[in-house]
Design a protein around this motif. Sequence first.
Motif, mmCIF file in Angstrom:
data_model
loop_
_atom_site.group_PDB
_atom_site.id
_atom_site.type_symbol
_atom_site.label_atom_id
_atom_site.label_comp_id
_atom_site.label_asym_id
_atom_site.label_seq_id
_atom_site.Cartn_x
_atom_site.Cartn_y
_atom_site.Cartn_z
ATOM 1 N N GLN A 133 0.842 -1.466 -0.011
ATOM 2 C CA GLN A 133 -0.145 -0.278 0.140
ATOM 3 C C GLN A 133 0.944 1.252 0.094
ATOM 4 O O GLN A 133 0.651 2.151 -0.644
ATOM 5 C CB GLN A 133 -0.949 -0.128 1.165
ATOM 6 N N THR A 134 1.762 1.302 0.894
ATOM 7 C CA THR A 134 2.600 2.573 0.855
ATOM 8 C C THR A 134 3.625 2.706 -0.461
ATOM 9 O O THR A 134 3.481 3.823 -1.009
ATOM 10 C CB THR A 134 3.943 2.070 1.896
ATOM 11 N N HIS B 199 2.337 1.833 -3.257
ATOM 12 C CA HIS B 199 1.357 2.088 -4.278
ATOM 13 C C HIS B 199 1.044 3.573 -4.279
ATOM 14 O O HIS B 199 0.794 4.188 -5.263
ATOM 15 C CB HIS B 199 0.082 1.416 -4.185
ATOM 16 N N GLU B 200 0.916 4.373 -3.134
ATOM 17 C CA GLU B 200 0.431 5.525 -2.729
ATOM 18 C C GLU B 200 1.822 6.486 -3.124
ATOM 19 O O GLU B 200 1.665 7.597 -3.331
ATOM 20 C CB GLU B 200 0.204 5.894 -1.373
#
Length: 140
Positions: A94-95, A97-98
């Motif tokens: 997620q990190t 991806h952000e």
Amino acid sequence: MNKSLRWKLILAFVLIFLAGAACGFFGAVHMHRGFFAHMAPDSMAQHMKERMRVELRLTPDQMQKISPIIDRAASQLKATREQTMRSVHEIFSQTHHEMQPLLIPEQRIKLEEMEKRHGRLLHRHGFMPPGPPSPSPSGD
């Protein structure tokens, strides 16, 4: 031998001693940490049982009653480890991806290389998350 040379020799011996002590300390910490991390759940249960039997001087009857408890604990530890690794993997995914929209193309490629290298390292040390995470009950 002059005073300057003597102090240099003493300093060199002290530094060598400290370097050896640091290597020994960190080597011992690494070995201790890696002992249970790489142990299969069955062998971890066997190790725990043997340790309890010897240190507590358990009778065969006590061992028979304690064995299922230790087996259950080993199973729970395995499940907890797997869930923790999945959670850590999801957080990093997620990190990254952000971060993607904030990076230039060269940085994105470098980030992908870092992810692959990290994945190989996890796999080599037996910490790769086992399979895809199970879908959440809420369906998101």
